[in-house]
Design an enzyme around this catalytic site. Structure first.
Site, PDB file in Angstrom:
ATOM      1  N   ASP A 176       0.742  -1.282   0.052  1.00 34.51           N
ATOM      2  CA  ASP A 176      -0.046   0.050  -0.047  1.00 34.51           C
ATOM      3  C   ASP A 176       0.939   1.279   0.188  1.00 34.51           C
ATOM      4  O   ASP A 176       0.538   2.199  -0.645  1.00 34.51           O
ATOM      5  CB  ASP A 176      -0.781  -0.139   1.229  1.00 34.51           C
TER       6      ASP A 176
ATOM      7  N   GLU B   4      -2.402  -5.526  -3.292  1.00 36.29           N
ATOM      8  CA  GLU B   4      -1.156  -4.674  -2.425  1.00 36.29           C
ATOM      9  C   GLU B   4      -0.299  -5.548  -2.008  1.00 36.29           C
ATOM     10  O   GLU B   4       1.084  -5.209  -1.927  1.00 36.29           O
ATOM     11  CB  GLU B   4      -2.061  -3.907  -1.312  1.00 36.29           C
TER      12      GLU B   4
END
EC number: 3.1.26.3
Lengths: 246, 246
Positions: free
Chosen positions: A65, A133
């Site tokens: 992320d 992610e």
């Protein structure tokens, strides 16, 4: 003895398959498969490493992320030199929105590789973005920042980031194309069909015809997105004509 | 002709000085000084480039902020293998808090280099952290991610990141040292004096004495932080003794 050989062989064969799959998804050679295995390990398996630390994708998701955030920031910084920080922040939020990441994870069919004890259909929709992610986190650990950037440029930026659209200047390429075709009296048609193959997630393919000639294609997890993808591609085929007219 | 020569010479001399200053701050050779000049250009100057885009540090601040975030994320990920995402997120917030970034910017005396039309004393306290982030953005553009990481490791992580303290296990090294010195009946003294030199921002230096012998020093923009810096250094000198006793 033969038994152990078989186990060993079957293990290395499954690694071989996983290696080929990962290589295809990321677009370059993975070095340490362990990172990618972890990226597809669900908490429900309750795995631990030799030090007793949990082994699953959640920490990788956190890492991915934040890598994604800075790579998109750097991309927008250089791509839109006239933009101020407010604009840059807002555009980045749109690109890395939960909804968008879920779409990306779906289109890469990441759920197919998830190792889980509970049923995949019982895991919420965010699993797609989370795996996306986590995969970025694994790439960072395996190959470093520059390969992360390479992956994101290819899979996120080139495939999905359309600044005009994000800015709201064009909300629907399909709409623009229909308007254009009506003005110049050309025949526009979308041919859509289910095209899931053996995949877990339903997919649709679209062919876009102008005057009965295929000009572009699209494939995605919803009819609407597959059409929009084909329409965007067609837009860039006819861009100069369209911009003159509309 | 002589007039122009003088101008040229004075310009290159000021660049020469700026180059040396930047090199000292970042710890390696800058390649393109323009990025660093921009990092120290305040909006009040209302500068524009040849395309009419504003030239000031604000966009660089946005870029630096996001690079800092991902570098700290990667650091915490590898440093605390037992931590879950919640812990990692919380620790990163502490490290990159506005207050902390302002301290870092102050200690690097970045305000000294700011080019502004309005008085430096009239710019709010956040300018220190903003300049610190803009500097990171400039390093990224000039030398790439790996040099950014190098700078942050040296100036943020090694100098300030103390996981024990951030976790609240140790809230004050000074407190720990006092407790320890009382238990073993050793004499502990802090000698503090103002030490700003020619700098814009007030600085304090501290010497920490144990039984009238200097064991460590600290220097920062507040008495409290200079003492804490010296105490932390002393803590690591006596760590094994302290841990046995407390």
């Amino acid at each position: 003895m033969k038994f152990f050989k078989n186990i060993k062989k079957s293990r290395s064969t499954s690694d071989e398959i996983f290696y080929t799959q990962i290589k295809k998804i990321i677009g370059f050679v993975p070095k340490n498969l362990d990172h990618y295995k972890r990226a597809f390990t669900h908490t429900s398996l309750q795995l631990k490493d030799k030090d007793g630390h949990p082994v699953n994708f959640e920490r990788l998701e956190y890492l991915g992320d934040s890598m994604l955030g800075s790579i998109i920031a750097a991309y927008l910084f250089s791509e839109v030199p006239e933009a101020n920080e407010g604009y840059l922040t807002q555009m980045r939020s749109k690109i890395v929105s939960r909804e968008h990441l879920n779409e990306l994870g779906k289109d890469l069919e990441l759920l197919d590789y998830l190792d889980t004890r509970i049923s995949k259909s019982k895991i919420g929709n965010n699993i797609h973005g989370n795996l996306f992610e986590a995969l970025i986190g694994a790439i960072y650990l395996d190959r470093g920042y520059n390969y992360c950037e390479k992956f994101i440029t290819k899979k996120v930026i080139n495939a999905y980031v359309d600044i005009q659209k994000l800015e709201g200047k064009i909300t629907s390429y399909k709409g623009v194309l229909i308007e254009w075709s009506q003005k110049i009296k050309r025949d526009l048609n979308f041919e859509i069909y289910e095209d899931s193959g053996n995949q877990n997630v339903k997919h649709f393919s679209v062919k876009l015809f102008v005057d009965n000639k295929v000009v572009s294609k699209g494939r995605a997890t919803s009819k609407k997105r597959a059409e929009e993808m084909a329409a965007k591609r067609a837009y860039f085929v006819f861009q100069s004509e369209i911009e003159k007219l509309l």
